[in-house]
Design a protein around this motif. Structure first.
Motif, PDB file in Angstrom:
ATOM      1  N   GLU A  34       0.953  -1.173  -0.086  1.00  0.00           N
ATOM      2  CA  GLU A  34      -0.038  -0.087   0.079  1.00  0.00           C
ATOM      3  C   GLU A  34       0.780   1.298   0.037  1.00  0.00           C
ATOM      4  O   GLU A  34       0.413   2.302  -0.604  1.00  0.00           O
ATOM      5  CB  GLU A  34      -0.828  -0.161   1.324  1.00  0.00           C
ATOM      6  N   ASP A  73       2.451   2.030  -3.196  1.00  0.00           N
ATOM      7  CA  ASP A  73       1.605   2.201  -4.361  1.00  0.00           C
ATOM      8  C   ASP A  73       1.261   3.643  -4.559  1.00  0.00           C
ATOM      9  O   ASP A  73       1.171   4.579  -5.307  1.00  0.00           O
ATOM     10  CB  ASP A  73       0.204   1.526  -4.102  1.00  0.00           C
ATOM     11  N   TYR A  74       1.189   4.212  -3.108  1.00  0.00           N
ATOM     12  CA  TYR A  74       1.303   5.951  -3.002  1.00  0.00           C
ATOM     13  C   TYR A  74       2.485   6.441  -3.278  1.00  0.00           C
ATOM     14  O   TYR A  74       2.436   7.541  -4.009  1.00  0.00           O
ATOM     15  CB  TYR A  74       0.847   6.259  -1.472  1.00  0.00           C
ATOM     16  N   LYS A 106       4.172   5.254  -5.869  1.00  0.00           N
ATOM     17  CA  LYS A 106       4.034   5.279  -7.364  1.00  0.00           C
ATOM     18  C   LYS A 106       3.424   6.477  -7.774  1.00  0.00           C
ATOM     19  O   LYS A 106       3.541   7.155  -8.841  1.00  0.00           O
ATOM     20  CB  LYS A 106       3.920   4.117  -7.696  1.00  0.00           C
ATOM     21  N   LYS A 107       2.329   6.520  -7.173  1.00  0.00           N
ATOM     22  CA  LYS A 107       1.462   7.762  -7.613  1.00  0.00           C
ATOM     23  C   LYS A 107       1.952   9.129  -7.361  1.00  0.00           C
ATOM     24  O   LYS A 107       1.327  10.096  -8.082  1.00  0.00           O
ATOM     25  CB  LYS A 107       0.107   7.710  -6.503  1.00  0.00           C
ATOM     26  N   GLU A 108       2.830   9.292  -6.264  1.00  0.00           N
ATOM     27  CA  GLU A 108       3.661  10.347  -6.099  1.00  0.00           C
ATOM     28  C   GLU A 108       4.488  10.726  -7.321  1.00  0.00           C
ATOM     29  O   GLU A 108       4.521  12.069  -7.459  1.00  0.00           O
ATOM     30  CB  GLU A 108       4.122  10.449  -4.794  1.00  0.00           C
ATOM     31  N   TRP A 129       4.152   9.921 -10.127  1.00  0.00           N
ATOM     32  CA  TRP A 129       3.327  10.281 -11.500  1.00  0.00           C
ATOM     33  C   TRP A 129       2.657  11.517 -11.434  1.00  0.00           C
ATOM     34  O   TRP A 129       2.470  12.259 -12.376  1.00  0.00           O
ATOM     35  CB  TRP A 129       1.896   9.303 -11.488  1.00  0.00           C
ATOM     36  N   SER A 130       2.610  12.049 -10.033  1.00  0.00           N
ATOM     37  CA  SER A 130       1.957  13.367  -9.947  1.00  0.00           C
ATOM     38  C   SER A 130       3.026  14.436 -10.509  1.00  0.00           C
ATOM     39  O   SER A 130       2.394  15.709 -10.653  1.00  0.00           O
ATOM     40  CB  SER A 130       1.398  13.546  -8.599  1.00  0.00           C
ATOM     41  N   ILE A 144       9.635   7.667 -12.270  1.00  0.00           N
ATOM     42  CA  ILE A 144       8.215   7.076 -12.274  1.00  0.00           C
ATOM     43  C   ILE A 144       8.764   5.243 -12.394  1.00  0.00           C
ATOM     44  O   ILE A 144       8.080   4.350 -11.694  1.00  0.00           O
ATOM     45  CB  ILE A 144       7.548   7.352 -13.488  1.00  0.00           C
ATOM     46  N   SER A 176       9.780   3.742  -9.218  1.00  0.00           N
ATOM     47  CA  SER A 176       8.467   3.340  -8.347  1.00  0.00           C
ATOM     48  C   SER A 176       7.810   2.277  -8.754  1.00  0.00           C
ATOM     49  O   SER A 176       7.323   1.558  -8.005  1.00  0.00           O
ATOM     50  CB  SER A 176       7.453   4.512  -8.390  1.00  0.00           C
ATOM     51  N   GLU A 177       7.744   1.979  -9.900  1.00  0.00           N
ATOM     52  CA  GLU A 177       7.230   1.002 -10.425  1.00  0.00           C
ATOM     53  C   GLU A 177       7.884  -0.295  -9.940  1.00  0.00           C
ATOM     54  O   GLU A 177       7.356  -1.374  -9.678  1.00  0.00           O
ATOM     55  CB  GLU A 177       7.147   0.985 -11.970  1.00  0.00           C
TER      56      GLU A 177
END
Length: 461
Positions: A65, A68-69, A71-73, A75-76, A139, A142-143
């Motif tokens: 979890e 995953d956040y 990774k979203k960070e 992408w942001s 990115i 993070s993946e």
């Protein structure tokens, strides 16, 4: 005797059990019905409880979890960044402009004050990266972390399932060994009754009665040790499952209920380590380091960003805002940053990451060689256990027949009590050896499939 071996093995685990139990039940054994006083347990249910309630599994899931956040960070960072600023300035002394004399006519010139006492500025700025190779590499990193977290969680589940299986099989072995010892004492007690009856009839000497009584007494400590083995094995299983002490555990299976699985994992000696979680994690680390290398190289690439800026500016000597006149400058454009020279730091960073990749590759090859040898060794143990099971099963049949013959010979007066005693001990040892061979196979199979990164089939499949 085999039961003493089991007791010594479990005695080594006892201190670990006490320490772990000192922490208290960690699991949602609290999710079990609080009014329930008995937990009927099968292997599949034990594994399900451990994978659901164990804190190691919970931590692994939380790590998934978290990344995953992350990774979203990452992408942001490709989205526009918008910020608003405001400022107020009180000019205690106004700025001055020096002009030559007569520039605006006779008597003009000198220092002239400019501006107002109060200055207000507000602005809204938006910027967005149009091309940034480093952002794309971040990115990707993070993946990689997400994949690594999933693989780590899978490793935790595989390891926990293997630990539960070993503990469960250990409890079944202890139960069966206790049953064998109990049956051995029953046989010895029945022999004692028969010997006493024969002594009363004058058919045997008093020595046989004494020897029979001694035999019963000698077996009782082994039964106590077998009972302790059951208790310690159950304690280990409670630790893994987080089951409270006040809840009784009732296993619904026996060791030989898993006999249909013997040989299921031994169809081939080929070693396929593609699913081994250690190697998979090393591969993921290698992929991540390659992306880190690309991230370092990205510092050589230019960055292009777009921006928009809107301002509201006003100045006055008073605070009558309704009468202010506001200026609204608006601008937009592109910003290009091109690295030219940074003292060879990027080159040295690239070398560091490249060496790290070489080290990781060496570690992977070393790990693969060790795992290959380990797998073949465990596979060999499985083959030996299979042979031992067949041999011990035949040994039990022969020992049962020998015990029956010895009883008949002794009851008819043609045999001695020593023969009967030896036959009974041989039968007990043969049964214990068969149970141990079955446990050895199941334990080796668990380790074999754990190394391969596979799950064991459920009973009945």
């Amino acid at each position: 005797m085999q039961v003493r071996k089991i007791f010594r093995m479990n005695r080594g685990l006892f201190l670990v059990s006490v320490l772990w139990l000192g922490w208290g039940p960690f699991a949602s054994s609290q999710e079990l019905d609080a009014s329930a006083d008995t937990l009927e347990l099968t292997l599949n249910k034990a594994i399900e409880l451990a994978l659901t309630d164990n804190p190691t599994i919970h931590m692994a899931n939380k790590e998934i979890e978290r990344v995953d956040y992350a990774k979203k960070e990452a992408w942001s960072s490709l989205f526009p960044a918008i910020s608003a600023d405001g400022s107020y300035t009180r000019n205690m002394k106004l700025q001055v402009l020096f002009l030559p004399d007569g520039v605006f006519g006779p008597g003009t010139g000198g220092a002239m004050e400019m501006g107002f006492k109060n200055s207000f500025t507000g602005s809204v700025t938006a910027s967005m990266p149009l091309f940034s190779y480093s952002l794309y590499q971040n990115i990707k990193i993070s993946e990689h972390e997400v994949k690594a977290a999933f693989e780590s969680a899978r490793a935790s589940r595989i390891n926990m399932a293997a630990e539960v299986r070993n503990a469960y099989y250990g409890l079944l072995l202890a139960n069966d060994s206790y049953a064998v010892m109990q049956k051995s004492i029953e046989n010895a007690e029945q022999n004692l009754v028969n010997v006493k009856n024969m002594f009363d009839q004058g058919m045997v000497a008093e020595y046989d009665v004494i020897r029979s009584e001694v035999q019963v007494r000698n077996l009782r400590p082994s039964l106590v040790q077998a009972e302790n083995g059951v208790r310690l094995s159950e304690m280990m299983l409670r630790v893994l499952l987080g089951v409270r002490q006040e809840i009784e555990i009732k296993v619904m299976e026996e060791l030989f209920d898993f006999e249909n699985r013997v040989g299921a994992a031994t169809t081939s000696g080929d070693v396929d380590l593609s699913g081994n979680t250690d190697l998979v994690q090393l591969e993921l680390q290698l992929d991540k380091m390659q992306t880190q290398y690309n991230l370092v190289r990205s510092q050589r690439y230019p960055n292009l960003a777009g921006f928009i800026n809107y301002q509201a500016v006003s100045q006055a000597n008073d605070f009558q805002f309704s009468e202010y006149r506001w200026a609204n400058p608006f601008s937009m454009g592109l910003q290009l940053s091109i690295p030219i020279f940074n003292g060879f730091s990027i080159h040295h960073q690239e070398k560091q990451v490249a060496i790290g990749m070489e080290q990781m590759q060496i570690q992977r090859e070393y790990t693969e060689r060790n795992l290959t040898l380990q797998t073949r060794n465990v596979y060999t143990n499985m083959m030996k256990a299979l042979e031992q099971i067949d041999s011990n099963r035949e040994g039990v049949k022969q020992a049962e027949r020998g015990f029956s013959i010895a009883q008949t010979r002794y009851n008819t007066g043609s045999g001695t009590f020593l023969e009967l005693n030896d036959a009974e001990m041989a039968l007990t040892q043969a049964k214990l050896n068969l149970n141990q061979a079955m446990y050895d196979y199941l334990a080796a199979e668990t380790e074999y499939l754990k190394i391969l990164g596979q799950d064991l089939p459920s009973i009945g499949q």
